[in-house]
Write an enzyme that holds these catalytic residues in place. Structure first.
Site, PDB file in Angstrom:
ATOM      1  N   CYS A 189      64.858  68.533  11.027  1.00  0.00           N
ATOM      2  CA  CYS A 189      63.730  68.742  11.185  1.00  0.00           C
ATOM      3  C   CYS A 189      62.657  69.693  12.046  1.00  0.00           C
ATOM      4  CB  CYS A 189      62.607  67.742  11.740  1.00  0.00           C
ATOM      5  SG  CYS A 189      63.781  66.125  10.511  1.00  0.00           S
ATOM      6  N   HIS A 199      55.753  67.060  14.031  1.00  0.00           N
ATOM      7  CA  HIS A 199      57.117  66.718  12.656  1.00  0.00           C
ATOM      8  C   HIS A 199      56.277  66.087  11.920  1.00  0.00           C
ATOM      9  CE1 HIS A 199      60.149  65.887   9.865  1.00  0.00           C
ATOM     10  NE2 HIS A 199      60.892  65.281  11.055  1.00  0.00           N
ATOM     11  N   ASN A 233      58.685  62.521   4.660  1.00  0.00           N
ATOM     12  CA  ASN A 233      59.437  63.359   5.877  1.00  0.00           C
ATOM     13  C   ASN A 233      60.144  64.554   5.470  1.00  0.00           C
ATOM     14  OD1 ASN A 233      61.185  64.970   7.950  1.00  0.00           O
ATOM     15  ND2 ASN A 233      61.834  62.570   8.925  1.00  0.00           N
TER      16      ASN A 233
HETATM   17  N1  ACO Z   1      62.654  47.801   4.056  1.00  0.00           N
HETATM   18  C1  ACO Z   1      61.912  46.685   4.564  1.00  0.00           C
HETATM   19  N2  ACO Z   1      62.779  46.203   5.410  1.00  0.00           N
HETATM   20  C2  ACO Z   1      63.536  47.009   5.908  1.00  0.00           C
HETATM   21  C3  ACO Z   1      63.524  48.634   5.608  1.00  0.00           C
HETATM   22  C4  ACO Z   1      63.610  48.501   4.544  1.00  0.00           C
HETATM   23  N3  ACO Z   1      62.756  49.828   3.877  1.00  0.00           N
HETATM   24  N4  ACO Z   1      64.505  49.288   6.493  1.00  0.00           N
HETATM   25  C5  ACO Z   1      64.812  48.881   7.259  1.00  0.00           C
HETATM   26  N5  ACO Z   1      65.135  47.313   6.593  1.00  0.00           N
HETATM   27  C6  ACO Z   1      64.863  45.949   8.419  1.00  0.00           C
HETATM   28  C7  ACO Z   1      65.968  46.330   8.723  1.00  0.00           C
HETATM   29  O1  ACO Z   1      66.930  45.739   7.882  1.00  0.00           O
HETATM   30  C8  ACO Z   1      65.779  45.490   9.633  1.00  0.00           C
HETATM   31  O2  ACO Z   1      66.126  44.216   9.161  1.00  0.00           O
HETATM   32  P1  ACO Z   1      66.925  42.971  10.370  1.00  0.00           P
HETATM   33  O3  ACO Z   1      65.625  42.677  11.647  1.00  0.00           O
HETATM   34  O4  ACO Z   1      66.238  41.648   9.177  1.00  0.00           O
HETATM   35  O5  ACO Z   1      67.843  43.371  10.812  1.00  0.00           O
HETATM   36  C9  ACO Z   1      64.433  45.533  10.562  1.00  0.00           C
HETATM   37  O6  ACO Z   1      64.081  46.081   9.096  1.00  0.00           O
HETATM   38  C10 ACO Z   1      63.932  46.552  10.938  1.00  0.00           C
HETATM   39  O7  ACO Z   1      64.233  47.798  11.929  1.00  0.00           O
HETATM   40  P2  ACO Z   1      64.581  48.844  12.323  1.00  0.00           P
HETATM   41  O8  ACO Z   1      65.653  49.560  12.116  1.00  0.00           O
HETATM   42  O9  ACO Z   1      64.135  48.433  13.338  1.00  0.00           O
HETATM   43  O10 ACO Z   1      63.503  49.223  11.773  1.00  0.00           O
HETATM   44  P3  ACO Z   1      62.258  50.085  12.158  1.00  0.00           P
HETATM   45  O11 ACO Z   1      60.970  49.996  13.069  1.00  0.00           O
HETATM   46  O12 ACO Z   1      63.020  50.897  13.515  1.00  0.00           O
HETATM   47  O13 ACO Z   1      61.369  51.093  11.428  1.00  0.00           O
HETATM   48  C11 ACO Z   1      62.530  53.785  10.935  1.00  0.00           C
HETATM   49  C12 ACO Z   1      63.120  51.666  10.298  1.00  0.00           C
HETATM   50  C13 ACO Z   1      61.310  53.363  10.135  1.00  0.00           C
HETATM   51  C14 ACO Z   1      63.823  54.334   9.492  1.00  0.00           C
HETATM   52  C15 ACO Z   1      62.189  53.955  11.843  1.00  0.00           C
HETATM   53  O14 ACO Z   1      63.061  53.307  12.872  1.00  0.00           O
HETATM   54  C16 ACO Z   1      62.383  55.285  11.670  1.00  0.00           C
HETATM   55  O15 ACO Z   1      61.025  55.781  11.785  1.00  0.00           O
HETATM   56  N6  ACO Z   1      62.803  56.152  12.945  1.00  0.00           N
HETATM   57  C17 ACO Z   1      63.075  57.813  13.094  1.00  0.00           C
HETATM   58  C18 ACO Z   1      62.944  58.729  11.720  1.00  0.00           C
HETATM   59  C19 ACO Z   1      63.013  59.905  12.397  1.00  0.00           C
HETATM   60  O16 ACO Z   1      62.239  60.062  12.960  1.00  0.00           O
HETATM   61  N7  ACO Z   1      64.414  60.845  12.244  1.00  0.00           N
HETATM   62  C20 ACO Z   1      63.968  62.113  13.219  1.00  0.00           C
HETATM   63  C21 ACO Z   1      63.856  63.491  12.116  1.00  0.00           C
HETATM   64  S1  ACO Z   1      64.766  63.409  10.534  1.00  0.00           S
HETATM   65  C22 ACO Z   1      65.448  64.344  10.916  1.00  0.00           C
HETATM   66  O17 ACO Z   1      66.097  65.213  11.209  1.00  0.00           O
HETATM   67  C23 ACO Z   1      66.436  64.868   9.099  1.00  0.00           C
END
Ligand code: ACO
Length: 331
Positions: free
Chosen positions: A114, A255, A285
């Protein structure tokens, strides 16, 4: 002294849309969850026969048309992508150059996930300031749908396809110059975001039978925390190093990974809503394409004027990060 100037911007998003409603029929998720946790409502998905280079060519053609520079004057093409037409070779940049009819150019790809667009901006700047090249076409292009696991709700809700491009040219006018580009990397966090697929670190033979190896794998929550910390630190540093205050920035273009990350960084920098460019809701993204696609949006909306200062900030797999202070300097 020769400087590098951002002359033009262009972008392309494929026609087909993948909405949160669509995804909720594919995995256990909902529009409400995705909107609340990421800000994303829909993403664009390339057609089966539309390759990363095709997306890049459409964005690049727009940037070329808007640059006022004849394509015969382009002497370097650099593409940032993690979803190339072909892994290893040929590079997507060479295919883009061929499809655009750019003859005799130097062309290569870089892999910084990214942060790709900020990395290729720094490459263009360095080539131009050293006098090695004069007019550089930089392209961030991604068909992430090809490396997304649509049975993994933790990743498939995030990514989309698209491309953005810019023409960077030599100038003697310091007022037009890219002020600074700052890039960094830390392989300590390599396992937060990776695609194991068939490199020498995980050869095809060893992966046989392992599902998901060819797709992006991410430790989302850990990545989120590092992202906010790194992005904020990086931007504070580049502003301080150049004696620029956040109120001097016309458009902050981070980003586009997650609205909550964008908001946290914008708030930490005391940026107003008007300053922060947000497009994550409509593209998701798009990795190396997200920043130029966002710049293109404000350009096409008539919000980006000559001389206005852009602050770019990115973070991605590797881990990599980078920021840039760039005035918009069309001819
Ligand atoms: N729908 C419903 N529930 C979900 C989903 C979904 N799509 N995805 C995860 N959950 C659940 C999980 O299973 C978890 O359930 P649990 O509490 O029962 O275990 C709960 O939701 C919380 O999960 P987290 O992973 O802690 O959720 P978070 O608030 O962190 O959101 C997300 C997840 C959106 C992926 C976030 O962590 C994020 O945006 N991370 C950064 C991504 C990023 O910036 N990447 C860098 C660039 S990418 C690149 O370089 C290619």
């Amino acid at each position: 002294m020769t400087y590098a100037a951002l002359r033009s911007i262009g972008a392309y998003a494929p026609e087909k849309l993948l909405t949160n409603e669509d995804l909720s029929k594919m995995v256990d998720t909902s529009d409400e969850w995705i909107t609340k946790r990421t800000g994303i409502k829909e993403r664009h998905i390339a057609a089966d026969d539309e390759h990363t280079s095709d997306l890049g060519v459409k964005a690049a053609q727009k940037a070329l048309d808007r640059s006022g520079i004849d394509k015969s004057e382009i002497d370097l093409v650099v593409c940032a992508t993690i979803s190339p037409d072909y892994f290893n070779m040929p590079s997507t940049a060479t295919i883009i150059a061929k499809k655009l009819g750019l003859e005799g150019v130097t062309a290569f790809d870089i892999s910084a996930a990214c942060t790709g667009f900020v990395y290729i901006l720094s490459i263009a700047k360095a080539f131009i300031e050293s006098g090695m090249k004069k007019n550089v076409l930089i392209v961030g292009a991604e068909k992430l749908s090809a490396i997304t696991d649509y049975s993994d709700r933790g990743t498939c809700i995030l990514f989309g396809d698209g491309a953005g491009a810019a023409v960077i040219s030599a100038t003697q006018n310091k007022e037009e110059a890219i002020i600074d580009v700052h890039t960094g990397a830390d392989g300590t966090y390599a396992d937060l975001l990776m695609t194991p697929n068939g490199g020498t670190g995980s050869p095809h033979d060893a992966l046989e039978g392992e599902t998901g190896a060819c797709y992006m794998q991410m430790k989302g929550n850990e990545t989120f925390k590092v992202a906010v910390r790194t992005l904020t630190k990086d931007v504070v540093e580049i502003l301080e190093n150049n004696n620029i205050k956040s109120e001097d920035i016309k458009h902050f273009v981070p980003h586009q990974a997650n609205y909550r990350i964008i908001k946290a960084v914008g708030d930490a920098l005391k940026m107003t809503e008007e300053q922060v460019v947000v497009t994550v809701q409509k593209y998701g993204n798009t990795s190396g394409a997200s920043i130029p696609m966002a710049i293109n949006d404000i350009y096409e909306e008539g919000k980006l004027q000559k001389g206005e200062l852009l602050l770019l900030d990115a973070f991605g797999g590797g881990l990599t990060w980078g920021s840039a202070l760039v005035p918009f300097s069309p001819l």
